[in-house]
Design an enzyme around this catalytic site. Structure first.
Site, PDB file in Angstrom:
ATOM      1  N   TYR A 125      21.806 -14.441   1.901  1.00  0.00           N
ATOM      2  CA  TYR A 125      23.008 -14.623   1.094  1.00  0.00           C
ATOM      3  C   TYR A 125      23.431 -13.359   0.346  1.00  0.00           C
ATOM      4  O   TYR A 125      24.582 -13.227  -0.055  1.00  0.00           O
ATOM      5  CB  TYR A 125      22.789 -15.767   0.099  1.00  0.00           C
ATOM      6  N   LYS A 171      12.204 -23.207   6.903  1.00  0.00           N
ATOM      7  CA  LYS A 171      12.183 -23.289   8.374  1.00  0.00           C
ATOM      8  C   LYS A 171      11.019 -22.420   8.851  1.00  0.00           C
ATOM      9  O   LYS A 171      11.175 -21.553   9.723  1.00  0.00           O
ATOM     10  CB  LYS A 171      13.544 -22.795   8.914  1.00  0.00           C
ATOM     11  N   ASP A 204      16.456 -28.426   8.807  1.00  0.00           N
ATOM     12  CA  ASP A 204      17.300 -29.301   9.626  1.00  0.00           C
ATOM     13  C   ASP A 204      16.975 -30.773   9.346  1.00  0.00           C
ATOM     14  O   ASP A 204      17.877 -31.610   9.235  1.00  0.00           O
ATOM     15  CB  ASP A 204      17.179 -28.963  11.126  1.00  0.00           C
ATOM     16  N   ASP A 228      22.609 -23.111  -0.633  1.00  0.00           N
ATOM     17  CA  ASP A 228      24.072 -23.094  -0.692  1.00  0.00           C
ATOM     18  C   ASP A 228      24.629 -24.225   0.166  1.00  0.00           C
ATOM     19  O   ASP A 228      25.486 -25.002  -0.267  1.00  0.00           O
ATOM     20  CB  ASP A 228      24.570 -21.733  -0.189  1.00  0.00           C
ATOM     21  N   ASP A 232      26.076 -28.219  -1.140  1.00  0.00           N
ATOM     22  CA  ASP A 232      27.432 -28.711  -0.864  1.00  0.00           C
ATOM     23  C   ASP A 232      27.362 -30.061  -0.159  1.00  0.00           C
ATOM     24  O   ASP A 232      28.127 -30.981  -0.478  1.00  0.00           O
ATOM     25  CB  ASP A 232      28.215 -27.719   0.013  1.00  0.00           C
TER      26      ASP A 232
HETATM   27 MG    MG Z   1      28.967 -22.905  -1.674  1.00  0.00          MG
END
Ligand code: MG
Ligand code: NAI
Length: 340
Positions: A125, A171, A204, A228, A232
């Site tokens: 990120y 992961k 996942d 992130d 959401d």
């Molecule tokens: Mg966002």
């Protein structure tokens, strides 16, 4: 004692929701002065920088910061980068917190009460990328120190909030080095709090479980980019982006913001839902130790939802001003604490 609150309205609906939040904080009679500074894309176009030095200096001296939203064009604009990442880096805001709870709305999924804690300082990120011809490469840096730090922070937070279970999301089966190190360092740090239950999920599977059985989660601890995306997704259970709020926290500084962006599609129309920013203001009040004011603001926002004072994103026709007026009226009624 008077607080200094720095407001960073930013782009799009940012100024609309920040003005509403200031009015609501003023109605809560928080002893504070509010200083507004520019940030974002419009600021870049005007001043040649998205994060002016005066803005950075002001946020460094603030007791808390409330950020609206920052817009970023999808195509490259030479010299422009979203200032949000720079702000987090400069202030060492290494923990990002996004709570999601069942809202008092018809049809809402009951029993959801989770928090996503996202490591906020490293991972893909931060955008260390290069392009050479037709090949683009992103660098993913994960350190033991930052992974252990966010895990310790999460454990302390869980204990403060009376939460019991931390689900580590990664992961590591594929990204054995980066996710592997995150997992290893986090598990080692979490071993110091045996009273907290710890389990883990591959990202996942976590996404699938969040879509299927969100009530099974308590605290989710994950890396920056996964956090992130998952936060959401989780926010859908809390009434959507119009309600979701987040805190960016470090040892010395704290920046609170709605999860949503600048919403250019509805900017300037007076219909942005201000409740996400009121939620961010509630987190800000809690951070300042203003628990009674935080509880009253939370109750007022819940009342707006319960009584159908809904902006179009929630299926209603209320304006930003309608919701703001309702919340202020609720806050300034006598004995609002009894509404809890
Ligand atoms: Mg966002
Ligand atoms: P967005 O969150 O701005 O909008 C997504 C959808 O949700 C839009 O249809 C919008 O109208 C709606 N929406 C968002 N907030 C709302 C509110 N308070 N009330 C009612 N409806 C609301 O995400 P999008 O469109 O992907 O991004 C727009 C811009 O925002 C981009 O430039 C992006 O880079 C930026 N952005 C900035 C963030 C930040 O400042 N932290 C976070 C996310 C995006």
């Amino acid at each position: 004692m008077s607080y200094t609150i720095v407001l960073l309205p930013g782009d799009g609906i940012g100024p609309e929701v920040i003005a509403a939040a200031q009015a609501v904080l003023e109605a809560s009679e928080l002893p504070a002065r509010y200083l507004s500074y520019p940030i974002g894309y419009a600021c870049f176009r005007r001043e040649g920088t998205a994060l002016p030095p005066e803005t950075l200096a002001a946020v460094r001296t603030a007791d808390a910061v409330l950020l609206g939203a920052v817009g970023s064009p999808l195509e490259r604009v030479p010299g422009y980068r979203s200032p949000v990442v720079a702000l987090r880096r400069e202030l060492e805001l290494y923990a990002c917190l996004r709570p999601v709870r069942t809202p008092p709305l018809p049809g809402a999924r009951p029993g959801v009460d989770l928090v996503v804690v996202r490591e906020n300082s490293e991972d893909l990120y931060v955008g260390q990328e290069q392009r050479e011809g037709d090949t683009a490469v992103a660098q993913r840096v994960i350190t033991r120190e930052a992974s252990a730090r966010i895990a310790r922070w999460t454990a302390a937070y869980a204990q403060r909030q009376g939460r019991r279970r931390i689900t580590l999301v990664h992961k590591a089966n594929v990204l054995r080095e980066t996710c592997g190190l995150f997992r290893e360092a986090a598990l080692a740090a979490l071993a110091a709090t045996p009273e907290l239950q710890v389990d883990e999920l591959l990202v996942d599977t976590a996404a699938y479980q969040l879509a299927r059985a969100p009530e099974r989660f308590d605290v989710i601890l994950t890396t920056n980019l996964f956090g992130d995306i998952l936060s959401d997704a989780a926010s859908a259970w809390g009434g959507g982006l119009g309600l979701a709020a987040s805190a960016n926290l470090g040892e010395r500084h704290a920046v609170f913001e709605p999860v949503h962006g600048s919403a250019p599609d509805i900017a300037g129309r007076g219909i942005a839902n201000p409740l996400a920013t009121f939620g961010a203001a509630t987190l800000l009040l809690e951070h300042l130790g203003e628990h009674a004011r935080a509880a009253r603001l939370h109750a007022a926002c819940q009342a707006a939802l319960r009584q159908g004072v809904w902006t179009p994103d929630l299926g209603g026709q209320a304006t930003t001003a309608d919701v703001t007026r309702f919340v202020i009226d609720h806050l300034t009624q006598p004995e609002p604490a009894a509404q809890l």
